[in-house]
Write a protein that holds these residues in place. Structure first.
Motif, PDB file in Angstrom:
ATOM      1  N   LYS A  61      54.230 -63.469  40.632  1.00 16.17           N
ATOM      2  CA  LYS A  61      54.374 -64.557  39.674  1.00 16.17           C
ATOM      3  C   LYS A  61      55.686 -64.465  38.907  1.00 16.17           C
ATOM      4  O   LYS A  61      55.807 -63.719  37.940  1.00 16.17           O
ATOM      5  CB  LYS A  61      53.209 -64.519  38.658  1.00 16.17           C
ATOM      6  CG  LYS A  61      51.824 -64.790  39.234  1.00 16.17           C
ATOM      7  CD  LYS A  61      51.707 -66.060  40.033  1.00 16.17           C
ATOM      8  CE  LYS A  61      52.099 -67.314  39.307  1.00 16.17           C
ATOM      9  NZ  LYS A  61      52.085 -68.498  40.204  1.00 16.17           N
ATOM     10  N   GLU A  94      52.885 -67.582  47.222  1.00 12.25           N
ATOM     11  CA  GLU A  94      54.333 -67.620  46.993  1.00 12.25           C
ATOM     12  C   GLU A  94      54.960 -66.249  47.251  1.00 12.25           C
ATOM     13  O   GLU A  94      54.366 -65.221  46.939  1.00 12.25           O
ATOM     14  CB  GLU A  94      54.638 -68.050  45.540  1.00 12.25           C
ATOM     15  CG  GLU A  94      56.134 -68.053  45.267  1.00 12.25           C
ATOM     16  CD  GLU A  94      56.526 -68.589  43.889  1.00 12.25           C
ATOM     17  OE1 GLU A  94      55.659 -69.055  43.137  1.00 12.25           O
ATOM     18  OE2 GLU A  94      57.734 -68.520  43.591  1.00 12.25           O
ATOM     19  N   GLY A 114      59.021 -70.853  45.842  1.00  6.35           N
ATOM     20  CA  GLY A 114      58.864 -71.543  44.572  1.00  6.35           C
ATOM     21  C   GLY A 114      60.102 -72.326  44.164  1.00  6.35           C
ATOM     22  O   GLY A 114      61.202 -72.122  44.699  1.00  6.35           O
ATOM     23  N   ALA A 115      59.880 -73.224  43.204  1.00  6.00           N
ATOM     24  CA  ALA A 115      60.955 -74.103  42.725  1.00  6.00           C
ATOM     25  C   ALA A 115      62.189 -73.302  42.303  1.00  6.00           C
ATOM     26  O   ALA A 115      63.326 -73.672  42.603  1.00  6.00           O
ATOM     27  CB  ALA A 115      60.439 -74.927  41.550  1.00  6.00           C
ATOM     28  N   ARG A 116      61.948 -72.180  41.609  1.00  4.35           N
ATOM     29  CA  ARG A 116      63.077 -71.393  41.096  1.00  4.35           C
ATOM     30  C   ARG A 116      63.864 -70.686  42.190  1.00  4.35           C
ATOM     31  O   ARG A 116      64.959 -70.197  41.950  1.00  4.35           O
ATOM     32  CB  ARG A 116      62.580 -70.397  40.042  1.00  4.35           C
ATOM     33  CG  ARG A 116      62.190 -71.093  38.753  1.00  4.35           C
ATOM     34  CD  ARG A 116      61.178 -70.301  37.937  1.00  4.35           C
ATOM     35  NE  ARG A 116      60.577 -71.171  36.925  1.00  4.35           N
ATOM     36  CZ  ARG A 116      59.578 -72.013  37.159  1.00  4.35           C
ATOM     37  NH1 ARG A 116      59.035 -72.114  38.361  1.00  4.35           N
ATOM     38  NH2 ARG A 116      59.114 -72.787  36.214  1.00  4.35           N
ATOM     39  N   LYS A 137      59.087 -75.619  47.847  1.00  2.00           N
ATOM     40  CA  LYS A 137      58.998 -76.451  46.654  1.00  2.00           C
ATOM     41  C   LYS A 137      60.375 -76.960  46.241  1.00  2.00           C
ATOM     42  O   LYS A 137      61.388 -76.305  46.488  1.00  2.00           O
ATOM     43  CB  LYS A 137      58.326 -75.657  45.539  1.00  2.00           C
ATOM     44  CG  LYS A 137      56.839 -75.430  45.823  1.00  2.00           C
ATOM     45  CD  LYS A 137      56.126 -74.952  44.606  1.00  2.00           C
ATOM     46  CE  LYS A 137      54.798 -75.638  44.447  1.00  2.00           C
ATOM     47  NZ  LYS A 137      54.256 -75.396  43.100  1.00  2.00           N
TER      48      LYS A 137
HETATM   49  C1  PEP Z   1      53.158 -72.071  41.474  1.00  4.69           C
HETATM   50  O1  PEP Z   1      52.890 -72.730  42.486  1.00  4.69           O
HETATM   51  O2  PEP Z   1      52.305 -71.399  40.848  1.00  4.69           O
HETATM   52  C2  PEP Z   1      54.525 -72.156  40.915  1.00  4.69           C
HETATM   53  C3  PEP Z   1      55.034 -71.174  40.174  1.00  4.69           C
HETATM   54  O3  PEP Z   1      55.128 -73.317  41.200  1.00  4.69           O
HETATM   55  P1  PEP Z   1      56.646 -73.811  41.005  1.00  4.69           P
HETATM   56  O4  PEP Z   1      57.484 -72.891  41.842  1.00  4.69           O
HETATM   57  O5  PEP Z   1      56.592 -75.206  41.528  1.00  4.69           O
HETATM   58  O6  PEP Z   1      56.965 -73.745  39.543  1.00  4.69           O
END
Ligand code: PEP
Ligand code: MN
Length: 263
Positions: A61, A94, A114-116, A137
């Protein structure tokens, strides 16, 4: 490789017996983070019963604050695998590093960038070599062009099984966590053969708004949805405010199936 000009038909991506692409709606649901063996098993059973076919759950995470819960890592992947096996759900997790990719291939059916990390080109290339389908993402402020180039990075390494996930972008609006770019779905469909799914949970950040956005996703032709669902959202270690309760997900899944059948 991701350019629609060179592909007469939209792609169908196979995951076990499931397919992500035309004529089917992939329903991916689960907690933001795997918190314990019992938690992920309980959620897997609930979302399966409601009609999901994929289980989401984060084991790595990357949080905005380094002091926030960072995930169970490989232990979390093991719990995902157990929950997937027990319910028949395909699992998605992820990955944030090469180490995470190497662990994920042992336990899950798809990986998520992930987006980042959408423009972490090193990670994209490694994802392109791992052999599993990849959910990519959209970056927080990425254009469609930048996003499709990120997909090319994965595909150019020999992995054409990429699924694009719109999860909201940064705008001036503060009423929602991000702004869902619903027009990305038709705009992508004219540019690429790749399947497009929507993450209404991260797009809005508010549980009460998720059902409306999920229905909008179906209406514009998204190939699937990925949504956060938690057994006790008030106590979730991450993203509780946007996580649906079991009851809400059950109702929404039924409504979505009816919507998808109409379209
Ligand atoms: C997620 O899917 O829990 C997440 C962190 O998404 P994102 O990368 O879109 O922020
Ligand atoms: Mn989340």
């Amino acid at each position: 490789l991701a350019n629609r000009k060179f592909h007469a038909q939209p792609a169908r991506i196979k995951v076990g017996k499931a397919e992500i692409g035309p004529d089917t709606l992939a329903l991916m649901a689960g907690p933001c983070a795997v918190e314990s063996e019992e938690q992920i098993m309980l959620i897997a059973q609930a979302v399966k019963k409601a009609g999901a076919n994929f289980l989401r759950g984060g084991a790595y995470k990357p949080r905005t604050s380094p002091y926030a819960f960072q995930g169970l890592e490989e232990e979390g992947l093991k719990y995902m695998q157990e929950a997937g096996k027990a319910t028949g759900l395909y699992t998605v997790c992820e990955v944030t590093s090469l180490e995470a990719i190497n662990a994920a291939v042992k336990y899950v059916d798809l990986i998520q960038i992930g987006a980042r990390n959408m423009q972490n080109f090193y990670l994209l290339k490694e994802a392109g070599k791992c052999g599993l389908p990849v959910i990519l993402k959209r970056g927080l402020s990425a254009t469609l062009e930048e996003w499709l180039n990120a997909a090319e990075y994965i595909m150019s390494m020999g992995n054409e099984n990429v699924i694009l996930c719109e999860r909201g972008i940064r705008t001036f609006e503060t009423a929602t966590r991000n702004t869902l770019d619903i027009s990305a779905v038709p705009a992508l469909k004219s540019r690429t053969q790749l399947p497009v799914i929507i993450d209404p949970s991260h797009a809005c950040g508010v549980r009460a708004y998720v059902p409306a956005l999920a229905k909008a996703a179906v209406a514009v032709g998204a190939d699937g949805l990925i949504m956060e669902v938690h057994n006790n959202p008030e106590c979730a270690l991450s993203d509780g405010p946007q996580s649906l309760t079991f009851e809400q997900f059950d109702t929404l899944a039924r409504e979505l199936k009816a919507y998808a059948a109409l379209s």
